[in-house]
Design an enzyme around this catalytic site. Structure first.
Site, PDB file in Angstrom:
ATOM      1  N   ILE A 106       1.661   0.947  -6.832  1.00 55.55           N
ATOM      2  CA  ILE A 106       1.457   0.055  -7.970  1.00 55.55           C
ATOM      3  C   ILE A 106       1.799   0.738  -9.299  1.00 55.55           C
ATOM      4  CG2 ILE A 106      -0.245  -1.412  -6.836  1.00 55.55           C
ATOM      5  CD1 ILE A 106      -2.442   0.116  -8.373  1.00 55.55           C
TER       6      ILE A 106
ATOM      7  N   TYR B 179     -13.978   6.395 -14.077  1.00 53.06           N
ATOM      8  CA  TYR B 179     -13.750   5.263 -13.172  1.00 53.06           C
ATOM      9  C   TYR B 179     -14.274   3.969 -13.783  1.00 53.06           C
ATOM     10  CZ  TYR B 179     -14.377   2.123  -9.196  1.00 53.06           C
ATOM     11  OH  TYR B 179     -14.352   1.027  -8.365  1.00 53.06           O
TER      12      TYR B 179
ATOM     13  N   ALA C 249      -2.245   6.242   0.108  1.00 47.71           N
ATOM     14  CA  ALA C 249      -2.920   7.393  -0.494  1.00 47.71           C
ATOM     15  C   ALA C 249      -4.366   7.478  -0.012  1.00 47.71           C
ATOM     16  CB  ALA C 249      -2.885   7.289  -2.020  1.00 47.71           C
ATOM     17  N   THR C 250      -5.018   6.330   0.079  1.00 44.08           N
ATOM     18  CA  THR C 250      -6.390   6.295   0.607  1.00 44.08           C
ATOM     19  C   THR C 250      -6.532   5.302   1.755  1.00 44.08           C
ATOM     20  OG1 THR C 250      -7.067   4.662  -1.065  1.00 44.08           O
ATOM     21  CG2 THR C 250      -7.413   6.989  -1.593  1.00 44.08           C
ATOM     22  N   GLY C 251      -5.558   4.421   1.936  1.00 39.32           N
ATOM     23  CA  GLY C 251      -5.580   3.480   3.051  1.00 39.32           C
ATOM     24  C   GLY C 251      -5.061   4.140   4.325  1.00 39.32           C
TER      25      GLY C 251
ATOM     26  N   ASP D  91       0.842  -1.194   0.000  1.00 38.87           N
ATOM     27  CA  ASP D  91       0.000   0.000   0.000  1.00 38.87           C
ATOM     28  C   ASP D  91       0.879   1.246   0.000  1.00 38.87           C
ATOM     29  OD1 ASP D  91      -2.129   1.978   0.699  1.00 38.87           O
ATOM     30  OD2 ASP D  91      -3.291   0.179   1.167  1.00 38.87           O
TER      31      ASP D  91
ATOM     32  N   ASN E 101     -21.455  -1.930  -4.124  1.00 37.91           N
ATOM     33  CA  ASN E 101     -21.717  -1.089  -2.948  1.00 37.91           C
ATOM     34  C   ASN E 101     -21.385  -1.792  -1.628  1.00 37.91           C
ATOM     35  OD1 ASN E 101     -23.907  -0.242  -5.178  1.00 37.91           O
ATOM     36  ND2 ASN E 101     -23.291   1.545  -4.003  1.00 37.91           N
TER      37      ASN E 101
ATOM     38  N   ASP F 261     -24.018   8.786 -11.870  1.00 35.44           N
ATOM     39  CA  ASP F 261     -24.731   7.786 -11.081  1.00 35.44           C
ATOM     40  C   ASP F 261     -25.786   7.075 -11.918  1.00 35.44           C
ATOM     41  OD1 ASP F 261     -23.410   7.979  -8.730  1.00 35.44           O
ATOM     42  OD2 ASP F 261     -24.977   9.038  -7.621  1.00 35.44           O
TER      43      ASP F 261
END
Length: 327
Positions: A63, A150, A40-42, A37, A179, A288
């Site tokens: 990565i 995304y 960055a977001t973890g 990891d 989700n 969405d």
């Protein structure tokens, strides 16, 4: 046949929500687990309960760096590729970085895994791949056009995985997450997932804001169902079950209005004032889709998948965890 417990597993994005839950689960089962990891977001706090575990190893790296990927896969039997930049809005705001991480990073991991001769590459795919396909429930072989950068990146992942299976013989299994929610999911930040964000707002007596009229529906999927799918993807010996993709979901849908109703009900056992909090409504969010519901027939048939947690059952566990950890 179950895989030997002395196997070494690499979990990219292992400090994230899903990744850290996978790390914890497989360590408890007796596997050797390496987390890869860049934080960055973890979060490091997601790893604190097992940082000192003798079978746990942390590699800090990115990565997007091919050398880091080669280092991470050394001596690894199975790769669980969870590392990605999630969020449709983030990809709309910054498509270049989303592509760098989700496509270039994914390709780096595939190449490194092929060179290291890993036994199987199991990766986080996404329900966003269904795009503008309107049919319900979503069936794996019928998809539409992507509706966000995304979604494009996650579809490209599936295409690359198929090529590496067919061309290089690397076993791959993609799990299209629907989700996912549960313990360790981050409620903070601009791109926080809806359930932890709403929980935190309700606990602070703030009004959650729903995009649209609240009648959009989702197949909310508790983390323990996702862990089950990842384990089945690793341990299956059914040739027909490999080199393909699966919906990873509960197989039921609930509206956002239903979701908030359940959250208020379960949280009000801790704080009765939460039951009276009003909900705000705003415009629909770009990218969405109105409704999402998975067919899980393929996973049941080929992997023996049997999800144990409905939205309500998962929410009750998740709410208890959040109340204990967010107070």
């Amino acid at each position: 046949m179950k895989e030997e417990i002395n196997s070494t597993l690499l979990i990219t994005g292992g400090a994230g929500f899903i990744g850290s839950n996978l790390c914890e689960y497989f360590l408890k089962k007796g596997y050797k687990v390496t987390c890869f990891d860049n934080f960055a977001t973890g979060h490091r706090h997601n790893l604190k309960d097992f940082m000192d575990h003798p079978n746990f190893n942390l590699i800090e790296g990115d990565i997007r760096n091919a050398v880091d990927c080669v280092t991470a896969v050394k001596g690894v039997d199975y790769v669980f590729h969870q590392a990605a930049l999630g969020s449709v809005p983030r990809s709309i705001n910054d498509p270049v970085t989303t592509n760098d991480v989700n496509v270039s990073g994914f390709l780096n991991m595939l190449v490194a895994s092929r060179e290291a001769k890993v036994k199987r590459f199991i990766y986080a795919a996404s329900s966003s791949t269904y795009g503008d396909s309107e049919g319900l429930p979503k069936v794996e072989d019928i998809i539409g056009k992507p509706l966000s950068p995304y979604a494009i990146t996650k579809y490209v992942n599936e295409l690359y995985a198929e090529i590496f299976s067919n061309t290089y013989g690397l076993q791959t299994i993609g799990l299209r997450y629907f989700n996912v929610f549960g313990r360790k999911q981050d409620p903070k930040g601009a791109y926080a997932a809806v359930i932890p964000k709403f929980v935190m707002q309700l606990m602070q007596h703030e009004s959650p804001k729903i995009n649209g009229d609240g009648n959009y529906s989702r197949d909310f999927t508790y983390i323990d169902n996702v862990i089950q799918m990842n384990e089945l993807a690793m341990t299956t010996v059914n040739p027909a079950a490999i080199n393909t993709v699966y919906n990873t979901a509960y197989g039921d849908r609930n509206t956002l209005n239903n979701l908030v109703h359940y959250l208020k009900e379960y949280l009000s056992k801790y704080d009765s004032k939460i039951a009276t909090i009003e909900i705000e409504y705003g415009p629909n969010r770009a990218g969405d889709i109105p409704h999402s519901l998975a067919s899980i027939d393929k996973a049941k048939e080929l992997l023996g998948y049997n999800p144990r947690y409905s939205l309500q059952q998962g929410l009750q566990e998740a709410v208890d965890w959040y109340w204990e950890n967010l107070k």
